[in-house]
Design a protein around this motif. Structure first.
Motif, PDB file in Angstrom:
ATOM      1  N   LEU A 127     -11.617  11.554   7.577  1.00  0.00           N
ATOM      2  CA  LEU A 127     -10.391  11.036   6.969  1.00  0.00           C
ATOM      3  C   LEU A 127     -10.722  10.059   5.833  1.00  0.00           C
ATOM      4  CD1 LEU A 127      -8.332  10.259  10.209  1.00  0.00           C
ATOM      5  CD2 LEU A 127      -7.871  12.105   8.592  1.00  0.00           C
ATOM      6  N   THR A 128     -11.643   9.144   6.104  1.00  0.00           N
ATOM      7  CA  THR A 128     -12.002   8.140   5.104  1.00  0.00           C
ATOM      8  C   THR A 128     -12.710   8.775   3.921  1.00  0.00           C
ATOM      9  OG1 THR A 128     -12.200   6.487   6.856  1.00  0.00           O
ATOM     10  CG2 THR A 128     -13.228   5.966   4.749  1.00  0.00           C
ATOM     11  N   LEU A 129     -13.627   9.699   4.187  1.00  0.00           N
ATOM     12  CA  LEU A 129     -14.334  10.385   3.107  1.00  0.00           C
ATOM     13  C   LEU A 129     -13.360  11.137   2.210  1.00  0.00           C
ATOM     14  CD1 LEU A 129     -16.914  11.375   1.716  1.00  0.00           C
ATOM     15  CD2 LEU A 129     -17.038  13.199   3.436  1.00  0.00           C
ATOM     16  N   GLY A 130     -12.417  11.850   2.820  1.00  0.00           N
ATOM     17  CA  GLY A 130     -11.426  12.557   2.016  1.00  0.00           C
ATOM     18  C   GLY A 130     -10.634  11.621   1.135  1.00  0.00           C
ATOM     19  N   ALA A 131     -10.231  10.467   1.696  1.00  0.00           N
ATOM     20  CA  ALA A 131      -9.473   9.490   0.921  1.00  0.00           C
ATOM     21  C   ALA A 131     -10.317   8.906  -0.210  1.00  0.00           C
ATOM     22  CB  ALA A 131      -8.979   8.369   1.843  1.00  0.00           C
ATOM     23  N   VAL A 132     -11.594   8.674   0.048  1.00  0.00           N
ATOM     24  CA  VAL A 132     -12.484   8.141  -0.993  1.00  0.00           C
ATOM     25  C   VAL A 132     -12.629   9.147  -2.129  1.00  0.00           C
ATOM     26  CG1 VAL A 132     -14.880   7.486  -1.488  1.00  0.00           C
ATOM     27  CG2 VAL A 132     -13.734   6.590   0.552  1.00  0.00           C
ATOM     28  N   LEU A 133     -12.826  10.411  -1.795  1.00  0.00           N
ATOM     29  CA  LEU A 133     -12.954  11.443  -2.828  1.00  0.00           C
ATOM     30  C   LEU A 133     -11.674  11.596  -3.628  1.00  0.00           C
ATOM     31  CD1 LEU A 133     -14.920  14.173  -0.822  1.00  0.00           C
ATOM     32  CD2 LEU A 133     -15.788  12.752  -2.693  1.00  0.00           C
ATOM     33  N   LEU A 134     -10.537  11.296  -3.025  1.00  0.00           N
ATOM     34  CA  LEU A 134      -9.247  11.386  -3.710  1.00  0.00           C
ATOM     35  C   LEU A 134      -8.965  10.163  -4.576  1.00  0.00           C
ATOM     36  CD1 LEU A 134      -7.136  12.960  -0.856  1.00  0.00           C
ATOM     37  CD2 LEU A 134      -7.263  13.872  -3.186  1.00  0.00           C
ATOM     38  N   GLY A 135      -9.848   9.174  -4.556  1.00  0.00           N
ATOM     39  CA  GLY A 135      -9.644   7.978  -5.361  1.00  0.00           C
ATOM     40  C   GLY A 135      -9.439   8.331  -6.827  1.00  0.00           C
ATOM     41  N   GLY A 136      -8.390   7.784  -7.422  1.00  0.00           N
ATOM     42  CA  GLY A 136      -8.062   8.112  -8.800  1.00  0.00           C
ATOM     43  C   GLY A 136      -7.064   9.248  -8.927  1.00  0.00           C
ATOM     44  N   THR A 137      -6.826   9.972  -7.819  1.00  0.00           N
ATOM     45  CA  THR A 137      -5.815  11.026  -7.805  1.00  0.00           C
ATOM     46  C   THR A 137      -4.488  10.418  -7.366  1.00  0.00           C
ATOM     47  OG1 THR A 137      -7.484  12.678  -7.206  1.00  0.00           O
ATOM     48  CG2 THR A 137      -5.174  13.262  -6.839  1.00  0.00           C
ATOM     49  N   SER A 138      -3.452  10.645  -8.145  1.00  0.00           N
ATOM     50  CA  SER A 138      -2.165  10.026  -7.830  1.00  0.00           C
ATOM     51  C   SER A 138      -1.589  10.602  -6.539  1.00  0.00           C
ATOM     52  CB  SER A 138      -1.179  10.232  -8.974  1.00  0.00           C
ATOM     53  OG  SER A 138      -0.945  11.612  -9.184  1.00  0.00           O
ATOM     54  N   MET A 139      -0.859   9.755  -5.812  1.00  0.00           N
ATOM     55  CA  MET A 139      -0.199  10.172  -4.578  1.00  0.00           C
ATOM     56  C   MET A 139       1.308  10.100  -4.764  1.00  0.00           C
ATOM     57  SD  MET A 139      -0.023   8.339  -0.850  1.00  0.00           S
ATOM     58  CE  MET A 139      -1.754   8.495  -0.481  1.00  0.00           C
ATOM     59  N   PRO A 140       2.026  11.192  -4.505  1.00  0.00           N
ATOM     60  CA  PRO A 140       3.488  11.135  -4.599  1.00  0.00           C
ATOM     61  C   PRO A 140       4.051  10.163  -3.564  1.00  0.00           C
ATOM     62  CG  PRO A 140       2.688  13.415  -4.473  1.00  0.00           C
ATOM     63  CD  PRO A 140       1.529  12.523  -4.155  1.00  0.00           C
ATOM     64  N   ALA A 141       5.111   9.461  -3.933  1.00  0.00           N
ATOM     65  CA  ALA A 141       5.813   8.552  -3.012  1.00  0.00           C
ATOM     66  C   ALA A 141       4.844   7.606  -2.315  1.00  0.00           C
ATOM     67  CB  ALA A 141       6.609   9.361  -1.986  1.00  0.00           C
ATOM     68  N   HIS A 142       3.988   6.964  -3.105  1.00  0.00           N
ATOM     69  CA  HIS A 142       2.942   6.129  -2.512  1.00  0.00           C
ATOM     70  C   HIS A 142       3.446   4.756  -2.078  1.00  0.00           C
ATOM     71  CE1 HIS A 142       2.629   3.556  -6.118  1.00  0.00           C
ATOM     72  NE2 HIS A 142       2.897   4.669  -6.773  1.00  0.00           N
ATOM     73  N   ARG A 143       4.582   4.316  -2.585  1.00  0.00           N
ATOM     74  CA  ARG A 143       5.015   2.946  -2.303  1.00  0.00           C
ATOM     75  C   ARG A 143       5.252   2.669  -0.822  1.00  0.00           C
ATOM     76  NH1 ARG A 143       7.839   0.154  -7.316  1.00  0.00           N
ATOM     77  NH2 ARG A 143       6.811   1.323  -8.974  1.00  0.00           N
ATOM     78  N   PRO A 144       5.973   3.536  -0.094  1.00  0.00           N
ATOM     79  CA  PRO A 144       6.124   3.262   1.352  1.00  0.00           C
ATOM     80  C   PRO A 144       4.785   3.240   2.078  1.00  0.00           C
ATOM     81  CG  PRO A 144       7.688   4.934   0.622  1.00  0.00           C
ATOM     82  CD  PRO A 144       6.733   4.729  -0.504  1.00  0.00           C
ATOM     83  N   VAL A 145       3.875   4.099   1.668  1.00  0.00           N
ATOM     84  CA  VAL A 145       2.544   4.127   2.283  1.00  0.00           C
ATOM     85  C   VAL A 145       1.815   2.820   2.011  1.00  0.00           C
ATOM     86  CG1 VAL A 145       0.281   5.243   2.215  1.00  0.00           C
ATOM     87  CG2 VAL A 145       2.350   6.635   2.215  1.00  0.00           C
ATOM     88  N   ASN A 146       1.846   2.379   0.753  1.00  0.00           N
ATOM     89  CA  ASN A 146       1.187   1.121   0.396  1.00  0.00           C
ATOM     90  C   ASN A 146       1.781  -0.051   1.176  1.00  0.00           C
ATOM     91  OD1 ASN A 146       1.096   2.192  -3.075  1.00  0.00           O
ATOM     92  ND2 ASN A 146      -0.395   2.536  -1.474  1.00  0.00           N
ATOM     93  N   MET A 147       3.103  -0.045   1.351  1.00  0.00           N
ATOM     94  CA  MET A 147       3.765  -1.139   2.064  1.00  0.00           C
ATOM     95  C   MET A 147       3.363  -1.156   3.529  1.00  0.00           C
ATOM     96  SD  MET A 147       7.844  -1.980   2.397  1.00  0.00           S
ATOM     97  CE  MET A 147       7.968  -2.091   0.617  1.00  0.00           C
ATOM     98  N   LEU A 148       3.353   0.025   4.160  1.00  0.00           N
ATOM     99  CA  LEU A 148       2.971   0.089   5.568  1.00  0.00           C
ATOM    100  C   LEU A 148       1.516  -0.331   5.746  1.00  0.00           C
ATOM    101  CD1 LEU A 148       3.739   0.760   8.460  1.00  0.00           C
ATOM    102  CD2 LEU A 148       3.176   3.160   7.992  1.00  0.00           C
ATOM    103  N   ALA A 149       0.659   0.094   4.828  1.00  0.00           N
ATOM    104  CA  ALA A 149      -0.747  -0.300   4.894  1.00  0.00           C
ATOM    105  C   ALA A 149      -0.898  -1.807   4.729  1.00  0.00           C
ATOM    106  CB  ALA A 149      -1.552   0.440   3.825  1.00  0.00           C
ATOM    107  N   ARG A 150      -0.111  -2.390   3.836  1.00  0.00           N
ATOM    108  CA  ARG A 150      -0.174  -3.836   3.602  1.00  0.00           C
ATOM    109  C   ARG A 150       0.233  -4.614   4.848  1.00  0.00           C
ATOM    110  NH1 ARG A 150       3.069  -4.007  -0.495  1.00  0.00           N
ATOM    111  NH2 ARG A 150       1.423  -3.315  -1.898  1.00  0.00           N
ATOM    112  N   LEU A 151       1.163  -4.060   5.604  1.00  0.00           N
ATOM    113  CA  LEU A 151       1.649  -4.725   6.808  1.00  0.00           C
ATOM    114  C   LEU A 151       0.866  -4.349   8.062  1.00  0.00           C
ATOM    115  CD1 LEU A 151       5.511  -4.321   6.292  1.00  0.00           C
ATOM    116  CD2 LEU A 151       4.175  -6.427   6.037  1.00  0.00           C
TER     117      LEU A 151
END
Length: 377
Positions: free
Chosen positions: A283-307
């Motif tokens: 999971l982490t490796l996939g996310a690292v490789l996706l770095g720089g690739t935009s994610m649709p509707a990322h704001r709710p994800v970013n908020m949940l991760a922040r909390l």
């Protein structure tokens, strides 16, 4: 550093936030499902929920990756790295919200959540020393993983320094593989000494909670960071998406198959943590490789991760209140009440305690020019 490179190195990477959000959701589902007391005839979603403890292992891999990435950027092994400053920044990230929740529990701020007052001063003392992975984590059981994390923070600079001293790839791989295999061997030795079958309480105390028994995920995260820093891991949206989706499907499919802890044998005690760490690494490796690739509707994800850290700290003491309300109004209300209370309390803790100290941490990082802070590391 460009925005895409920044994301690829773990900072401001919404895909890592997605993995972090998945981890906290699994933890919330685990404790909520256990509170409902379902033990038989579990459907696939309930089985995934009861196995949601794997979310902690995902957090470990993320932590290993983010801390190692930070240390590699900060110039560990050179005259530019300050171990004291590193510890201060880690303390500002973890300790304030942790102490706040301990204080709230001690003062009875969570309705219906009570703790045994026997030897309370002693128990608070070893929680302040982050020894609750070896001693009972009986103020808030989720605190055990913070004991593991704090020990990793202390040892991670040593591990990274040793890895960097080795010039050859084989030497680096040998060190990391040895660290990965050590807890496996220790669990195998421990299992040979216990009388089977073992129950969950014994499993947790002997095999799950102690730092030296549960470091595979942290080492997997460190390994990803070291490989990336060596230039052998470059962003690739297509490969990253395949690895992330495949790892997610594999993990959820496996989690839906059966209650991992219903009957604990050698496979569960010794080998299962290895498999979970490897899949969480995917999971982490996939996310690292996706770095720089935009994610649709990322704001709710970013908020949940922040909390996510505040959610982790506050959700369990709120379960008795959610159960009490749902019992009087209808048990179908448990999940919305539980999740709403947890989210609300997490927002309050984040705004009142966590965020001010994170801003202080960021100012230290900027002033000392050791690189931008790792988001939610």
């Amino acid at each position: 550093m460009s925005g895409s490179n920044t994301a690829a190195n773990g900072r401001n990477n919404s895909w890592l936030d997605l993995v972090r959000a998945m981890a906290i959701i699994l933890v919330l589902l685990r404790h909520g499902e256990r509170a409902l007391g379902h033990e038989a005839d579990l459907g696939p979603l309930q089985t995934i929920s009861i196995n949601g403890w794997t979310g902690v292992d995902i957090f470990f891999v993320l932590s290993g990756y983010l801390i190692a990435s930070h240390l590699l950027r900060a110039g560990l092994g050179t005259g530019h790295f300050s171990f004291g400053r590193y510890l201060v920044m880690r303390a500002l990230r973890i300790v304030p919200a942790y102490l706040a929740v301990i204080g709230l529990i001690l003062f009875g701020a969570f309705p219906l959540y009570t703790i045994d007052e026997n030897q309370l001063l002693l128990r608070v003392g070893y929680h302040l020393l982050f020894l609750q992975d070896y001693l009972p984590s009986n103020i808030n059981v989720v605190f055990w993983s913070l004991g593991v994390e704090e020990k990793f923070y202390l040892l991670a600079p040593v591990l990274i320094f040793v890895v960097l001293r080795w010039r050859s790839t084989t030497g680096k791989a040998t060190i990391l593989a040895s660290c990965f295999l050590l807890p496996v061997l220790l669990r195998f030795e421990a299992y040979a000494r216990v009388e089977a079958p073992i129950d969950y309480t014994q499993f947790f105390r002997v095999f799950r909670s102690p730092f030296h028994m549960t470091v595979e995920g942290l080492v997997v995260g460190v390994t990803i960071a070291v490989v990336q820093a060596s230039g052998h891991l470059r962003p690739s949206g297509s490969r990253g998406m395949v690895i992330l989706v495949a790892s997610t499907v594999l993990l959820l499919g496996w989690m839906s198959s059966h209650d991992f802890m219903a009957e604990i044998d050698m496979t569960d005690a010794v080998w299962q943590p290895v498999a979970v760490a490897i899949i969480a690494g995917g999971l982490t490796l996939g996310a690292v490789l996706l770095g720089g690739t935009s994610m649709p509707a990322h704001r709710p994800v970013n908020m949940l991760a922040r909390l996510s850290y505040c959610l982790y700290l506050v959700h369990l003491p709120l379960i008795p209140t959610a159960v009490a309300i749902a019992t009087s109004k209808g048990m179908w209300l448990f999940w919305p009440i539980y999740l709403a209370l947890s989210l609300g309390a997490a927002v309050l803790l984040h705004v009142a305690v966590e965020k001010p100290f994170l801003l202080w941490k960021d100012r230290i990082a900027t002033r000392q020019t050791i690189g931008a802070p790792i988001s939610a590391a």
